[in-house]
Scaffold this motif. Structure first.
Motif, PDB file in Angstrom:
ATOM      1  N   ARG A 203     -12.519  31.881  50.205  1.00 46.24           N
ATOM      2  CA  ARG A 203     -13.727  31.314  50.820  1.00 46.24           C
ATOM      3  C   ARG A 203     -13.669  29.789  50.840  1.00 46.24           C
ATOM      4  NH1 ARG A 203     -19.171  34.428  48.685  1.00 46.24           N
ATOM      5  NH2 ARG A 203     -18.353  36.565  48.636  1.00 46.24           N
ATOM      6  N   TRP A 204     -13.229  29.224  49.705  1.00 45.64           N
ATOM      7  CA  TRP A 204     -13.179  27.768  49.583  1.00 45.64           C
ATOM      8  C   TRP A 204     -11.843  27.329  48.986  1.00 45.64           C
ATOM      9  CZ3 TRP A 204     -17.796  30.161  47.710  1.00 45.64           C
ATOM     10  CH2 TRP A 204     -18.953  29.876  48.459  1.00 45.64           C
ATOM     11  N   SER A 205     -11.359  26.177  49.429  1.00 47.13           N
ATOM     12  CA  SER A 205     -10.282  25.443  48.767  1.00 47.13           C
ATOM     13  C   SER A 205     -10.866  24.084  48.398  1.00 47.13           C
ATOM     14  CB  SER A 205      -9.080  25.284  49.706  1.00 47.13           C
ATOM     15  OG  SER A 205      -8.138  24.359  49.169  1.00 47.13           O
ATOM     16  N   LEU A 206     -11.008  23.829  47.101  1.00 43.06           N
ATOM     17  CA  LEU A 206     -11.663  22.627  46.606  1.00 43.06           C
ATOM     18  C   LEU A 206     -10.630  21.733  45.907  1.00 43.06           C
ATOM     19  CD1 LEU A 206     -14.831  24.315  45.045  1.00 43.06           C
ATOM     20  CD2 LEU A 206     -14.553  23.435  47.374  1.00 43.06           C
ATOM     21  N   PHE A 207     -10.705  20.421  46.151  1.00 37.18           N
ATOM     22  CA  PHE A 207      -9.705  19.503  45.612  1.00 37.18           C
ATOM     23  C   PHE A 207     -10.256  18.082  45.674  1.00 37.18           C
ATOM     24  CE2 PHE A 207      -9.141  20.517  50.048  1.00 37.18           C
ATOM     25  CZ  PHE A 207      -9.181  19.275  50.650  1.00 37.18           C
ATOM     26  N   GLY A 208      -9.468  17.124  45.174  1.00 31.04           N
ATOM     27  CA  GLY A 208      -9.818  15.706  45.226  1.00 31.04           C
ATOM     28  C   GLY A 208      -8.594  14.897  45.580  1.00 31.04           C
ATOM     29  N   HIS A 209      -8.234  13.933  44.730  1.00 35.73           N
ATOM     30  CA  HIS A 209      -7.005  13.143  44.793  1.00 35.73           C
ATOM     31  C   HIS A 209      -7.027  12.068  45.880  1.00 35.73           C
ATOM     32  CE1 HIS A 209      -2.940  12.021  44.006  1.00 35.73           C
ATOM     33  NE2 HIS A 209      -2.480  12.456  45.159  1.00 35.73           N
ATOM     34  N   VAL A 210      -7.422  12.405  47.106  1.00 36.11           N
ATOM     35  CA  VAL A 210      -7.468  11.422  48.190  1.00 36.11           C
ATOM     36  C   VAL A 210      -8.854  10.794  48.187  1.00 36.11           C
ATOM     37  CG1 VAL A 210      -7.139  11.023  50.652  1.00 36.11           C
ATOM     38  CG2 VAL A 210      -5.851  12.848  49.503  1.00 36.11           C
ATOM     39  N   HIS A 211      -8.939   9.511  47.850  1.00 39.27           N
ATOM     40  CA  HIS A 211     -10.236   8.878  47.623  1.00 39.27           C
ATOM     41  C   HIS A 211     -11.024   8.626  48.904  1.00 39.27           C
ATOM     42  CE1 HIS A 211      -8.954   7.130  43.441  1.00 39.27           C
ATOM     43  NE2 HIS A 211      -8.957   8.453  43.479  1.00 39.27           N
ATOM     44  N   GLN A 212     -10.350   8.276  49.980  1.00 36.58           N
ATOM     45  CA  GLN A 212     -11.020   8.005  51.262  1.00 36.58           C
ATOM     46  C   GLN A 212     -10.330   8.819  52.357  1.00 36.58           C
ATOM     47  OE1 GLN A 212     -11.310   4.577  48.509  1.00 36.58           O
ATOM     48  NE2 GLN A 212      -9.522   5.188  49.675  1.00 36.58           N
ATOM     49  N   PRO A 213     -10.571  10.117  52.402  1.00 32.07           N
ATOM     50  CA  PRO A 213      -9.809  10.975  53.305  1.00 32.07           C
ATOM     51  C   PRO A 213     -10.213  10.806  54.763  1.00 32.07           C
ATOM     52  CG  PRO A 213     -11.534  12.245  52.241  1.00 32.07           C
ATOM     53  CD  PRO A 213     -11.548  10.876  51.602  1.00 32.07           C
ATOM     54  N   LEU A 214      -9.251  11.014  55.646  1.00 29.24           N
ATOM     55  CA  LEU A 214      -9.549  11.036  57.074  1.00 29.24           C
ATOM     56  C   LEU A 214     -10.594  12.103  57.371  1.00 29.24           C
ATOM     57  CD1 LEU A 214      -8.898  10.131  59.992  1.00 29.24           C
ATOM     58  CD2 LEU A 214      -7.075  11.871  60.003  1.00 29.24           C
ATOM     59  N   SER A 215     -10.445  13.255  56.726  1.00 27.81           N
ATOM     60  CA  SER A 215     -11.424  14.325  56.876  1.00 27.81           C
ATOM     61  C   SER A 215     -11.722  14.907  55.503  1.00 27.81           C
ATOM     62  CB  SER A 215     -10.894  15.429  57.801  1.00 27.81           C
ATOM     63  OG  SER A 215     -11.835  16.477  57.921  1.00 27.81           O
ATOM     64  N   ALA A 216     -13.005  14.947  55.148  1.00 32.79           N
ATOM     65  CA  ALA A 216     -13.397  15.520  53.854  1.00 32.79           C
ATOM     66  C   ALA A 216     -13.434  17.040  53.900  1.00 32.79           C
ATOM     67  CB  ALA A 216     -14.763  14.986  53.437  1.00 32.79           C
ATOM     68  N   ARG A 217     -13.440  17.610  55.093  1.00 36.51           N
ATOM     69  CA  ARG A 217     -13.469  19.070  55.210  1.00 36.51           C
ATOM     70  C   ARG A 217     -12.635  19.506  56.405  1.00 36.51           C
ATOM     71  NH1 ARG A 217     -16.735  21.156  59.153  1.00 36.51           N
ATOM     72  NH2 ARG A 217     -16.702  23.158  58.064  1.00 36.51           N
ATOM     73  N   LEU A 218     -12.112  20.708  56.298  1.00 35.59           N
ATOM     74  CA  LEU A 218     -11.319  21.280  57.378  1.00 35.59           C
ATOM     75  C   LEU A 218     -11.396  22.791  57.261  1.00 35.59           C
ATOM     76  CD1 LEU A 218      -9.252  20.614  59.682  1.00 35.59           C
ATOM     77  CD2 LEU A 218      -7.460  20.995  57.963  1.00 35.59           C
ATOM     78  N   ARG A 219     -11.662  23.451  58.379  1.00 33.47           N
ATOM     79  CA  ARG A 219     -11.730  24.897  58.394  1.00 33.47           C
ATOM     80  C   ARG A 219     -10.361  25.465  58.741  1.00 33.47           C
ATOM     81  NH1 ARG A 219     -15.873  27.935  56.167  1.00 33.47           N
ATOM     82  NH2 ARG A 219     -15.727  30.054  56.972  1.00 33.47           N
ATOM     83  N   VAL A 220      -9.837  26.334  57.884  1.00 38.32           N
ATOM     84  CA  VAL A 220      -8.562  27.003  58.123  1.00 38.32           C
ATOM     85  C   VAL A 220      -8.831  28.504  58.074  1.00 38.32           C
ATOM     86  CG1 VAL A 220      -6.201  27.346  57.335  1.00 38.32           C
ATOM     87  CG2 VAL A 220      -7.255  25.092  57.095  1.00 38.32           C
ATOM     88  N   GLY A 221      -8.979  29.106  59.230  1.00 37.33           N
ATOM     89  CA  GLY A 221      -9.374  30.505  59.255  1.00 37.33           C
ATOM     90  C   GLY A 221     -10.754  30.672  58.645  1.00 37.33           C
ATOM     91  N   ARG A 222     -10.863  31.526  57.655  1.00 37.38           N
ATOM     92  CA  ARG A 222     -12.150  31.709  56.973  1.00 37.38           C
ATOM     93  C   ARG A 222     -12.320  30.786  55.774  1.00 37.38           C
ATOM     94  NH1 ARG A 222     -12.207  35.151  52.366  1.00 37.38           N
ATOM     95  NH2 ARG A 222     -14.340  35.799  52.852  1.00 37.38           N
ATOM     96  N   THR A 223     -11.318  29.928  55.526  1.00 39.53           N
ATOM     97  CA  THR A 223     -11.345  29.059  54.343  1.00 39.53           C
ATOM     98  C   THR A 223     -11.952  27.701  54.671  1.00 39.53           C
ATOM     99  OG1 THR A 223      -9.357  30.118  53.444  1.00 39.53           O
ATOM    100  CG2 THR A 223      -9.977  27.979  52.536  1.00 39.53           C
TER     101      THR A 223
END
Length: 263
Positions: free
Chosen positions: A224-244
């Motif tokens: 359902r979710w893939s949660l992470f950090g590491h990139v402080h100023q990301p180009l995109s904070a979210r991305l839909r990959v299929g149902r994830t």
């Protein structure tokens, strides 16, 4: 269920103490340590050991100087200490003592690359569960955890007694850990899957390290979710990959706000 998720705490103990307020559980995705504070030069481990003026020079050389100049200045700093490794470890322990004491909600934690996970067991109290490489059920959902960051291709881990070693894992070690995270509903990691929108930092103007094994897991498992950090100023904070729903939970040191997961 309501779960709060934070990453890249980098010494923000005051906000961490409030991160679990109103939540059934708190998930910490690593980078607890504030090693070099590029905004408040008197903070962080380098600020504690060398003072704001030296850290300001270090930061300037990292921005404007050559790699050789940065290395030479770093060596001059460490050589000014009688036992630099012991001094760093003491500063790390002071930060960990404060931050683990601030985790008062039921907490599930993994390390980031700016961490020393070998020290964590002596600071984690009854409210903090260290879940590296585990699949844990929370509120009826299966959460899979993998911390650290994969070494860049061609790089090796230095074994020659460095002053401090970040939590970098070999490709084989990390991929093996990820391979054990099966039948999961939520993937919890420090680094993102290797997808360009998620790994590119718009301020640093470069791609941070992502994991191809995490990308493959997202495509294969479709949690359902893939949660992470590491990139402080990301180009995109979210991305839909299929149902994830892939989600960078934010630079907690700066925002002081947890990402809220509800189901």
């Amino acid at each position: 269920m309501r779960v709060h998720v934070v990453s890249d705490v980098h010494g923000n103990t005051e906000a961490l103490a409030k991160a679990g307020d109103g939540a059934d559980a708190l998930i910490v995705l690593g980078d607890l340590l504030d090693f070099v504070d590029y905004h408040q030069h008197d903070q962080g481990i380098l600020g504690t050991l060398f003072g704001p003026e030296k850290v300001a020079t270090f930061a300037r050389l990292r921005r404007e100087g050559t790699r050789e100049e940065s290395i030479a200045f770093s060596k001059s700093l460490w050589s000014s200490l009688d036992d630099p490794a012991a001094a760093v470890e003491e500063a790390v322990r002071e930060q960990y003592a404060a931050m683990f004491a601030a985790m008062t909600a039921p907490t599930y934690a993994i390390a980031g690359n700016v961490d020393s996970p070998d020290l964590w067991p002596e600071f984690a109290g009854d409210d903090v569960r260290l879940v590296e490489g585990e699949v844990v059920e929370i509120g009826g959902l299966r959460f899979g955890f993998a911390g650290g960051v994969v070494l860049p291709a061609g790089a090796t881990i230095r074994r020659s007694n460095p002053v401090w070693r970040p939590y970098l894992r070999t490709q084989e070690e990390f991929d093996e850990a990820v391979g054990k995270l099966t039948d999961i509903d939520v993937l919890c990691t420090h680094q993102p899957p290797a997808l360009p929108e998620l790994t590119y930092d718009v301020v640093a103007r470069r791609h941070e390290l992502g994991s191809s094994a995490l990308r493959a897991l997202v495509y294969a498992e479709q949690p359902r979710w893939s949660l992470f950090g590491h990139v402080h100023q990301p180009l995109s904070a979210r991305l839909r990959v299929g149902r994830t729903e892939c989600r960078n939970v934010g630079h907690f040191k700066v925002t002081g706000r947890p990402y809220v997961l509800r189901w």
